[in-house]
Design a protein around this motif. Structure first.
Motif, PDB file in Angstrom:
ATOM      1  N   GLU A 201       0.587  -1.277   0.012  1.00 15.19           N
ATOM      2  CA  GLU A 201       0.016   0.052  -0.036  1.00 15.19           C
ATOM      3  C   GLU A 201       0.760   1.329  -0.163  1.00 15.19           C
ATOM      4  O   GLU A 201       0.324   2.529   0.521  1.00 15.19           O
ATOM      5  CB  GLU A 201      -1.088  -0.011   1.245  1.00 15.19           C
ATOM      6  CG  GLU A 201      -0.266   0.391   2.316  1.00 15.19           C
ATOM      7  CD  GLU A 201       0.002  -1.282   3.543  1.00 15.19           C
ATOM      8  OE1 GLU A 201       0.328  -2.122   2.510  1.00 15.19           O
ATOM      9  OE2 GLU A 201       0.497  -1.184   4.487  1.00 15.19           O
TER      10      GLU A 201
ATOM     11  N   HIS B 167      -8.228  -3.682  -0.572  1.00 14.64           N
ATOM     12  CA  HIS B 167      -7.528  -3.600   0.593  1.00 14.64           C
ATOM     13  C   HIS B 167      -6.385  -2.602   0.660  1.00 14.64           C
ATOM     14  O   HIS B 167      -6.304  -1.843   1.595  1.00 14.64           O
ATOM     15  CB  HIS B 167      -6.627  -5.274   0.768  1.00 14.64           C
ATOM     16  CG  HIS B 167      -6.176  -5.358   1.999  1.00 14.64           C
ATOM     17  ND1 HIS B 167      -6.411  -5.804   3.148  1.00 14.64           N
ATOM     18  CD2 HIS B 167      -4.636  -5.117   2.184  1.00 14.64           C
ATOM     19  CE1 HIS B 167      -5.459  -5.799   4.088  1.00 14.64           C
ATOM     20  NE2 HIS B 167      -4.488  -5.465   3.440  1.00 14.64           N
TER      21      HIS B 167
ATOM     22  N   HIS C 200      -6.039   1.127   2.892  1.00 15.88           N
ATOM     23  CA  HIS C 200      -4.901   1.425   3.840  1.00 15.88           C
ATOM     24  C   HIS C 200      -4.401   2.633   3.645  1.00 15.88           C
ATOM     25  O   HIS C 200      -3.777   3.096   4.438  1.00 15.88           O
ATOM     26  CB  HIS C 200      -3.583   0.467   3.325  1.00 15.88           C
ATOM     27  CG  HIS C 200      -3.366  -0.837   3.995  1.00 15.88           C
ATOM     28  ND1 HIS C 200      -3.456  -0.984   5.348  1.00 15.88           N
ATOM     29  CD2 HIS C 200      -3.008  -2.064   3.473  1.00 15.88           C
ATOM     30  CE1 HIS C 200      -3.185  -2.324   5.583  1.00 15.88           C
ATOM     31  NE2 HIS C 200      -2.901  -2.912   4.562  1.00 15.88           N
TER      32      HIS C 200
ATOM     33  N   GLU D  93      -3.633  -4.019   9.840  1.00 15.41           N
ATOM     34  CA  GLU D  93      -3.867  -4.979   8.776  1.00 15.41           C
ATOM     35  C   GLU D  93      -5.217  -5.731   9.368  1.00 15.41           C
ATOM     36  O   GLU D  93      -5.995  -6.030   8.222  1.00 15.41           O
ATOM     37  CB  GLU D  93      -2.971  -6.104   8.915  1.00 15.41           C
ATOM     38  CG  GLU D  93      -1.393  -5.728   8.140  1.00 15.41           C
ATOM     39  CD  GLU D  93      -1.626  -5.209   6.915  1.00 15.41           C
ATOM     40  OE1 GLU D  93      -2.552  -5.429   6.240  1.00 15.41           O
ATOM     41  OE2 GLU D  93      -0.678  -4.231   6.171  1.00 15.41           O
TER      42      GLU D  93
ATOM     43  N   TYR E  62      -3.715 -10.813  10.513  1.00 17.16           N
ATOM     44  CA  TYR E  62      -4.481 -10.296   9.383  1.00 17.16           C
ATOM     45  C   TYR E  62      -5.938 -11.013   9.807  1.00 17.16           C
ATOM     46  O   TYR E  62      -6.976  -9.879   9.955  1.00 17.16           O
ATOM     47  CB  TYR E  62      -3.973 -10.917   7.947  1.00 17.16           C
ATOM     48  CG  TYR E  62      -3.123  -9.918   7.270  1.00 17.16           C
ATOM     49  CD1 TYR E  62      -1.665  -9.927   8.134  1.00 17.16           C
ATOM     50  CD2 TYR E  62      -3.431  -9.244   6.264  1.00 17.16           C
ATOM     51  CE1 TYR E  62      -0.833  -9.015   7.359  1.00 17.16           C
ATOM     52  CE2 TYR E  62      -2.370  -8.444   5.578  1.00 17.16           C
ATOM     53  CZ  TYR E  62      -1.164  -8.326   6.190  1.00 17.16           C
ATOM     54  OH  TYR E  62      -0.285  -7.775   5.624  1.00 17.16           O
TER      55      TYR E  62
HETATM   56 ZN    ZN Z   1      -2.618  -5.123   4.235  1.00 17.88          ZN
END
Ligand code: ZN
Ligand code: ARG
Length: 876
Positions: free
Chosen positions: A265, A298, A302, A321, A382
């Motif tokens: 990210e 995702h 971020h 995360e 995660y």
């Molecule tokens: Zn991530």
């Protein structure tokens, strides 16, 4: 060397600005870093400045533009220490290093892949570029100048907004980028080379136009269209659902073919494994499309949860995360079918995170120590981290959760925050004490909840006894009771739900029962007839549940629950005892029988046209061999588990042959291919039916015909899987594998499917196939995707092949790990975790597995990454 959370303290120096100049060269890239620091108020005025490095060599060092004499500092490849710095005024350090991107096979720091320069700095890769305070709580504004050969590198990219560019001497040019948002070094990125681009724009909620660019290899532009669409939907969704707007003029995604993980990210310049960008019907499966959508989202999400608010230290990794996975799960649930997405999430959690939490690598969502941070990018951080966030939403309710999130964004924007900061926002927004709940961050291990219910017709009460136990995990022998939010429903004979007049023994908010003590006896009053209990709806808590419910009750839940997820869960709970018993019977050479109640429930779900096809496909997909092994607990024989499961599948297939044949005809999506969720659901159900038919008919004919007729990669790879896994010796299979190879030999990502399908053919012969495939010109031991597809898939997903009785699979993996470790320690350590459940095997295999692990442990020159994993796996 162990890093402890308790040792955290802020830096002595504050970094104000970073100016980087790269003179790119494949083997000798010169990096000049001008860093402006001042001493932190209150810090020791004699403390030296200590900068991190990793395999670096210093070319020159200046203090306020004057060369620093050698006696004024000390330098090693790992650290640069400068004492005698000003006590109060700011000063400038200019560090110049020379690095070799071509030789960087670790794929951390600056490296070259397919002629492209790219970077990966999370977690500690920036220190492989220059000496730097390489930690996430050091936030600074960056200017980046890139100088490179113009013809080979028409494209020069970095974070933030483009400032300008021009020629720079003969054959060279330069570009300058400025990122106004203070960021930690792990979010730095640079990309240079010659790539094609797909462009679009997005107008944000406040009316700003953002340029969107996805860079891919020339010729692959059409395959980036879906990723672009997913990106625009992500940007809109984050505005609508979380009120988050993008904050630069440009957002870029670059796809590269050598990458250690899924994607990264970096601020304004996401770098992706090309596997998660490129898709078209001919080469991508429905799963690929869903993954691209989820990972694009995702990384984009971020930008707020990770970049605008980052982590104080790497112990807080789940802060970005876990939260961002939760956000991408919610996004996918809104884009597709919520229940079907939830089923997929829970399958993944149970397949990957539960074994981790039950084995030698178990660690809390927020760990307190590590030796190698790269080994903590785990499913615990995660996926369990996401579940913990989801539980906060379940406990507080969606409205209050939203208030807490708003407070978090408002309070911590621009900061490097902690898990405590995050939780406090929800306490402040709700007025609820979340200290017991926070144990979810601190106690490792999957809680076990044991439940039993009894109905008292005389008093019209239903009594539910619940007990919780959190198993011991490495370094945590004794555990406290947790705050477990259990969603539940009491379902009557006619399918309606009971509204109890009163509940005692535990707090109930909506349908959420709050377990806080070791044991609760909960009484529901006003229950007019015997209810069937549906517990842990929507998987409201990531627990193991022991609840001895009769097959008839489970079948009732499977038919009548309003929560679709709970219906799937009931079918799973119905199937598991059949499958474990089948494994035991197969091991003892006894005949295997499937409970007719299970067959009925499955066929009923298969034929219920009110249920969406994607759900029916999930309902018909039995727990995996790994699920069965986990349920059995220990002393596992993978061959018996496989044989038992095959026998059950065959009996279901024979009983349902007409249903499956009808579904196979009915579920052909009409018109041209579309990757949308509804069409994908039809394909999933059709292919599930095809699998059962292959058991009922026991010939490769139908799969071979499906292979020949397929007009998309989902159907094609599914048919190939059935041929290879069910009929490995059939001439039809040999032909299909050869056709597939011939047709896709120029597309590495599709060849990965070809490798993975063959690596997962059940049985002891798999190992020789894997070894032979390694010699194929289409395999490349240096490319992480190829290695994961062949070696990784074999070790993670082929229990009978990898765990063959003579231990040859383990010995093979040990050799592979040692070989991969020389080039790419992160990849080696990741694949090695495939052996994390070795202690649950029957004793002969367990001994052979230990031997292989010891062989790795004894090897010289092990990376920290592999050493950390192997030592933890061997420790009692
Ligand atoms: Zn991530
Ligand atoms: N932050 C990235 C993501 O989740 C993954 C980075 C993984 N880094 C690592 N060292 N394993 O999107």
């Amino acid at each position: 060397q162990v890093i402890n959370l308790a040792d955290y303290r802020p830096t002595d120096f504050v970094l104000e600005r970073v100016d980087l100049t790269f003179e790119l060269d494949p083997t000798e890239t010169k990096v000049e870093a001008r860093l402006i620091f001042h001493r932190r108020e209150g810090a020791d005025t004699t403390a030296p400045l200590v900068l991190d490095g990793d395999e670096l060599s210093l070319y020159s060092l200046l203090l306020d533009q004057n060369e620093l004499p050698a006696e004024k500092y000390t330098v090693t490849p790992e650290t640069l220490t400068i004492p005698d710095l000003p006590a109060s005024v700011p000063f400038e350090i200019t560090v110049t290093t020379i690095i070799n991107p071509e030789a960087n096979t670790q794929l951390m720091g600056l490296y070259r892949t397919g002629g492209i320069y790219c970077t990966q700095c999370e977690a500690e890769g920036f220190r492989r570029i220059t000496y730097f305070p390489d930690r996430p709580d050091v936030l600074a504004v960056y200017t980046v100048n890139i100088i490179a050969d113009k013809e080979a590198n028409p494209l020069l990219l970095s974070n933030g907004n483009f400032l300008g560019g021009a020629g720079y001497g003969p054959g060279k040019h330069f570009a300058a980028w400025f990122d106004p948002h203070p960021k930690p070094s792990y979010l730095f990125a640079l990309v240079a080379g010659d790539l094609g681009v797909v462009e679009d724009t997005f107008v944000t909620m406040s009316g700003r136009e953002v340029a969107l660019k996805i860079y891919v290899e020339h010729g692959k532009e059409p395959r980036a269209a879906y990723a672009m669409d997913a990106l625009k939907r992500s940007m809109k969704w984050d505005e609508d659902v979380f009120g988050r707007e993008y904050d630069l003029d440009i957002f870029m995604v670059v796809a590269v073919s050598d990458f250690n993980m899924g994607a990264m990210e970096n601020k304004g310049l996401n770098v992706f494994n090309d596997k998660y960008v490129l898709a078209d019907p001919e080469t991508a499966t429905d799963t690929d499309y869903a993954n691209i959508e989820a990972i694009i989202a995702h990384e984009y999400f971020h930008n707020w949860t990770g970049n605008r608010i980052t982590c104080r230290d790497w112990f807080q990794l789940c802060l970005k995360e876990g939260l961002t996975v939760f956000r991408d799960h919610e996004f996918s649930a809104d884009m597709r079918s919520r229940a079907v997405r939830r089923i997929a999430e829970v399958r993944h959690l149970k397949a990957e995170q539960f074994p981790e939490d039950a084995g030698p690598l178990a660690h809390p969502v927020r760990p307190t120590k590590y030796r190698e941070i790269n080994n903590f990018y785990t499913t615990t951080v995660y996926e369990k981290g996401s579940e913990v966030t989801r539980m906060i939403a379940t406990l507080l309710g969606r409205e209050t959760f939203k208030k807490g999130m708003d407070l978090y964004f408002e309070r911590h924007d621009g900061q490097a925050a902690t898990v405590e900061d995050f939780v406090t926002c929800f306490e402040d927004a709700s007025g609820r004490d979340l200290s017991q709940f926070s144990l979810w961050y601190h106690q490792a291990g999957t809680p076990l909840v044991t439940a039993s219910g009894s109905y008292d017709p005389a008093n019209a009460t239903f009594t539910l006894s619940l007990e919780q136990m959190v198993p011991a995990t490495p370094g945590q022998a004794a555990k406290e009771p947790m705050h477990i939010p259990l969603r539940l429903g009491l379902i009557l004979d006619n399918g309606s739900e009971v509204e109890p007049t009163a509940v005692t023994g535990a707090e109930l908010t909506g349908d959420v029962l709050h377990l806080t003590d070791r044991a609760h006896t909960v009484t529901f009053e006003g229950v007019s007839s015997r209810p069937v209990l549906s517990l842990n709806r929507d998987f409201s808590a990531p627990i193991n549940l022991h609840f001895n419910q009769s097959p008839a009750d489970l079948a009732h839940v499977a038919r009548h629950e309003t929560d679709l997820f709970a219906r799937w869960q009931a079918l799973t709970d119905l199937a598991l005892p059949n499958l474990t018993q089948a494994a035991r019977d197969a091991r003892e050479g006894k005949p295997v029988t499937c409970d007719p109640v299970l067959i009925d429930a499955l066929l009923w779900a298969a034929a219920d046209h009110n249920l969406e096809p994607a759900f029916r496909a999930q309902a018909l997909t039995l727990p995996s061999e790994a699920d069965i092994a986990r349920e059995l607990g220990n002393n596992n024989d993978p061959d018996a588990i496989h044989a038992g499961r095959q026998a059950i599948l065959t009996q279901i297939a024979q009983a349902g042959v007409e249903t499956f044949a009808a579904l196979y005809e009915a579920m052909l999506p009409s018109g041209t291919f579309s990757p949308d969720a509804a069409s994908a659901g039809k394909r999933a159900l059709r292919n599930t039916a095809l699998t059962y038919l292959s058991y009922a008919e026991n010939t490769p004919d139908r799969a071979a015909a499906a292979f020949a007729a397929a007009d998309n990669m989902t159907d094609l790879s599914y048919a190939l899987t059935i041929l290879a896994h069910r009929f490995p010796e059939a001439p039809e299979t040999t032909k299909a594998l050869a056709d597939f190879e011939q047709r896709f030999r120029d597309n590495a990502l599709v060849i990965d499917k070809w490798l993975a399908i063959q690596a997962t053919i059940p049985g002891a012969a798999a190992l020789d196939r894997v070894k032979e495939l390694q010699r194929s010109p289409l395999f490349n031991a240096k490319n992480p995707n190829r290695v994961r597809a062949l070696v990784g898939t074999f070790a993670f997903s082929n229990p009978t092949g990898f765990s063959r009785a003579d231990g040859a699979g383990y010995a093979f993996l040990a050799n592979e790990i040692l070989d991969i470790d020389k080039r790419n320690p992160q990849l080696a350590a990741r694949i090695l975790t495939a052996m994390r459940s070795w202690r649950l095997l029957e004793p002969v295999r367990a001994d052979l597995a230990r031997e292989a692990l010891l062989q790795i442990e004894r090897a010289s020159g092990l990376s920290t990454d592999v050493r950390d994993i192997v030592e933890r796996m061997l420790k009692a």
